[in-house]
Design an enzyme around this catalytic site. Sequence first.
Site, PDB file in Angstrom:
ATOM      1  N   ASP A  74     -12.410   5.015 -12.551  1.00  0.00           N
ATOM      2  CA  ASP A  74     -11.878   6.237 -12.154  1.00  0.00           C
ATOM      3  C   ASP A  74     -10.400   6.626 -12.326  1.00  0.00           C
ATOM      4  OD1 ASP A  74     -14.470   6.298 -10.620  1.00  0.00           O
ATOM      5  OD2 ASP A  74     -13.806   5.828  -8.793  1.00  0.00           O
ATOM      6  N   GLY A  75      -9.839   5.502 -12.278  1.00  0.00           N
ATOM      7  CA  GLY A  75      -8.300   5.770 -13.080  1.00  0.00           C
ATOM      8  C   GLY A  75      -8.226   6.543 -14.241  1.00  0.00           C
ATOM      9  N   ASP A 179       4.526   2.422   6.941  1.00  0.00           N
ATOM     10  CA  ASP A 179       4.969   2.062   5.418  1.00  0.00           C
ATOM     11  C   ASP A 179       4.822   3.195   4.366  1.00  0.00           C
ATOM     12  OD1 ASP A 179       5.634  -0.454   6.576  1.00  0.00           O
ATOM     13  OD2 ASP A 179       3.746  -1.408   5.690  1.00  0.00           O
ATOM     14  N   GLY A 191     -10.674   6.605  -1.739  1.00  0.00           N
ATOM     15  CA  GLY A 191      -9.718   5.838  -2.506  1.00  0.00           C
ATOM     16  C   GLY A 191      -8.770   5.095  -1.339  1.00  0.00           C
ATOM     17  N   TYR A 192      -7.522   5.020  -1.693  1.00  0.00           N
ATOM     18  CA  TYR A 192      -6.311   4.516  -0.809  1.00  0.00           C
ATOM     19  C   TYR A 192      -6.526   5.107   0.563  1.00  0.00           C
ATOM     20  CZ  TYR A 192      -1.800   2.757  -0.228  1.00  0.00           C
ATOM     21  OH  TYR A 192      -0.482   2.451   0.011  1.00  0.00           O
ATOM     22  N   SER A 193      -6.803   6.122   1.018  1.00  0.00           N
ATOM     23  CA  SER A 193      -6.857   6.762   2.228  1.00  0.00           C
ATOM     24  C   SER A 193      -8.050   5.951   2.999  1.00  0.00           C
ATOM     25  CB  SER A 193      -7.050   8.230   2.168  1.00  0.00           C
ATOM     26  OG  SER A 193      -7.452   8.776   3.614  1.00  0.00           O
ATOM     27  N   SER A 195      -9.035   3.128   2.453  1.00  0.00           N
ATOM     28  CA  SER A 195      -8.841   1.592   2.813  1.00  0.00           C
ATOM     29  C   SER A 195      -7.641   1.582   3.939  1.00  0.00           C
ATOM     30  CB  SER A 195      -8.123   1.082   1.425  1.00  0.00           C
ATOM     31  OG  SER A 195      -6.835   1.387   0.999  1.00  0.00           O
TER      32      SER A 195
END
Length: 294
Positions: A74-75, A179, A191-193, A195
């Site tokens: 995906d990257g 953070d 993705g990041y969201s 997690s």
Amino acid sequence: MKVAIFGQYYQNDTRPIIRDIFVFFNANNVEMVIEENFLKILYEQEIVKKEYKTFNSHKCLDSSFDILVSIGGDGTILRAATFVRDSGVPIIGINAGRLGFLAKVQKESIEQFLQIVLEKKYTISQRTLLSLACSPENEQINELNFAMNEVTVSRKDTTSMITIETYLNDEYLNSYWADGLIISTPTGSTGYSLSCGGPVLTPEVKGLVITPIAPHNLNARPLVITDDTIIKLKVSGRENQYLVSLDSRIATLDNNSILTIRKTPFQINMVEIPDETFLNTLRNKLLWGEDKRN
């Protein structure tokens, strides 16, 4: 047919994938134009030997291309999007990575799905992108100021939390003490969201997700907003600087810089192929329904 081919790196287990792609396209008289740095790797590894045309920037991709083939995870697709930009060239991902929410074509099915591409029996999924403007301007984000997955602000050189004042259409929403903060597109919602506890949005949803990263106040929950919302952020903290990332590209900004995030006027066209729909990908990648008690 004319295709662009892009990859970021080479690993031994991608050799059969690359070979199958080149053999198929050459057998079907498809014109291939290879990203310059990727072709150098292929030459060094002696995977290909004949000469090919190359491209090295977004200015090289135009309407003469039928599709861009991204080889990797995906990257790699996120990087491919920086070449495609507003050209409208569709992207198809050949998964040589791990998870593969965007790179859906598996190595076992390459020839089958490339035949679908050749016959243009696919559909297009239009993906929203986010643009980022900074005041005062920052040279690190002036050129590539957009993201397909998310825009994230996070702390730098400190273990202390930062405060992110957040405004939606110039109306104050909240000051997140955390953070960091993620502004995610539907594509980036897996993705990041995700997690960090954010919800999954299907690609066609016209919304964005605001997800705090490890917030001090546990009642600061992810928020879904319409994708025409203009988001403004102002970050402060014990350190003088913080980080902002657009997908995988990171820049350092000074505290009290004003960030303005909004939907870009263009979208990225992702190729959707039969039997590899978004819902099917969710079941396979997130193992939904795999509970042994069922």
